[in-house]
Design an enzyme around this catalytic site. Structure first.
Site, mmCIF file in Angstrom:
data_model
loop_
_atom_site.group_PDB
_atom_site.id
_atom_site.type_symbol
_atom_site.label_atom_id
_atom_site.label_comp_id
_atom_site.label_asym_id
_atom_site.label_seq_id
_atom_site.Cartn_x
_atom_site.Cartn_y
_atom_site.Cartn_z
ATOM 1 N N HIS A 162 -8.417 2.713 -9.962
ATOM 2 C CA HIS A 162 -7.151 3.175 -9.384
ATOM 3 C C HIS A 162 -6.014 2.995 -10.391
ATOM 4 O O HIS A 162 -5.179 3.888 -10.585
ATOM 5 C CB HIS A 162 -6.825 2.380 -8.117
ATOM 6 C CG HIS A 162 -7.655 2.740 -6.930
ATOM 7 N ND1 HIS A 162 -7.677 4.000 -6.390
ATOM 8 C CD2 HIS A 162 -8.474 1.978 -6.155
ATOM 9 C CE1 HIS A 162 -8.483 4.015 -5.333
ATOM 10 N NE2 HIS A 162 -8.981 2.799 -5.176
ATOM 11 N N GLU A 208 -10.679 -1.479 -8.498
ATOM 12 C CA GLU A 208 -9.215 -1.397 -8.480
ATOM 13 C C GLU A 208 -8.672 -0.965 -9.845
ATOM 14 O O GLU A 208 -7.648 -0.284 -9.925
ATOM 15 C CB GLU A 208 -8.614 -2.745 -8.066
ATOM 16 C CG GLU A 208 -9.049 -3.251 -6.694
ATOM 17 C CD GLU A 208 -8.860 -2.244 -5.574
ATOM 18 O OE1 GLU A 208 -7.993 -1.347 -5.685
ATOM 19 O OE2 GLU A 208 -9.582 -2.340 -4.573
#
Length: 329
Positions: A260, A257
């Protein structure tokens, strides 16, 4: 045009914040109100995105000599405007509410290990996806529409060609690896990693994600049922989940994550909402997360750097494996 496009985008980011809160903080009894909130906000975003003034400005700008950057902004705005104006507002409200209700149905089904209870919501989601494609004139190619929506220019035929080539080599390779004694050894070693306190996991995870570049002044990480990343470079919301007997799960999902989040934090804040300040597509986005998770964080160099800290943070729990065994796990 930029002002109107960015206003619509900002309203959309409020919706993302509602979604983040829904998965991190929302009391169970507030689920239906949240579905209604999503529907109302989706209507506001739709109104801003389909405002006639945007259409007028696009027509005027498309007749002018523009720079390359300006052409990109206008082309993206045209794409978004044409899509928004073809979707009925009642459909937009319905889909937003259904997305919210579907999440809570999934959470209940996950807790009860009861897939059958989620099937009706999944069927409704598929039906809504097909209706959306039909509104955009692609009812006969709904998957092409959805691919292009999230990755401009991508088609099912292109995916079939790419995956067909990859499967010939990767499927046999993956089967050989999974069946190998080395893989069995790795699974056994990973199973030894037990009793890792959540607080210590949070401490180590924070150190790693900061060192690979995530700016916590413009983001945060919380706990949810399934890890995700949302928001913009100015306010990235990441989540993970912790298991005391699976300490690598939260670490690698958080590094994923963070990939991202780093992509979002690298985009132009001044151009947020325009073609110059949004991601190029989900394939590019996912490539960043998986590069950090798998190419970087599973490398020997990464663990040579972080292993001393890992052992210091986790103490006796970490002592059950050697450096080589840790890398293999």
């Amino acid at each position: 045009l930029i002002a109107l496009v960015q206003r619509a985008h900002l309203l959309g980011t409020v919706g993302e914040l509602l979604g983040w809160d829904e998965q991190v903080n929302l009391p169970p009894g507030a689920a239906e109100q949240r579905a209604t909130q999503h529907a109302v906000l989706a209507e506001a975003v739709h109104a801003a995105s389909s405002a006639p003034r945007i259409g007028e400005l696009l027509v005027a700008l498309e007749q002018r000599e523009l720079s390359a950057d300006e052409r990109a902004i206008v082309a993206q705005a045209r794409r978004d405007y044409d899509r928004a104006t073809k979707l009925p507002v009642d459909f937009v409200r319905e889909k937003a509410a259904q997305d919210s209700r579907g999440y809570h149905a999934w959470a209940r089904a996950k807790a009860a290990d009861d897939f059958s209870s989620y099937v009706p919501f999944l069927e409704t989601n598929l039906e809504l996806a097909r209706r959306e494609a039909a509104y955009l004139g692609q009812g006969g190619a709904a998957y092409d529409y959805m691919l292009d929506k999230h990755d401009p220019g991508l088609t099912a035929a292109a995916v079939d060609r790419l995956f067909g080539e990859l499967k010939r080599e990767l499927v046999p390779l993956a089967r050989d690896i999974v069946a190998s004694p080395r893989a069995a050894q790795a699974r056994d070693l990973a199973a030894r990693l037990r009793g890792f306190p959540v607080g210590a996991q949070q401490q180590f995870l924070r150190e790693v994600t900061e060192k690979i570049g995530f700016d916590y002044a413009r983001g945060r990480i919380d706990v949810s049922l399934h890890p995700f990343c949302s928001g913009t470079g100015s306010d990235v919301r990441m989540t993970t989940r912790y298991h005391e007997n699976q300490p690598l799960d939260s670490l690698f999902s958080s590094i994923h994550e963070t990939g991202h989040g780093l992509y979002e934090q690298g985009l132009s804040v001044a151009q947020l909402g325009t073609a110059l300040g949004i991601h190029a597509g989900m394939a590019m986005h996912e490539s960043q997360s998986r590069m950090w998770e798998n190419q970087v964080a599973r490398s020997r160099a990464f663990w040579r750097h972080f292993e001393p800290s890992w052992r210091e943070v986790f103490g006796a729990a970490a002592a059950v494996v050697t450096a080589e065994e840790l890398y293999l796990a």
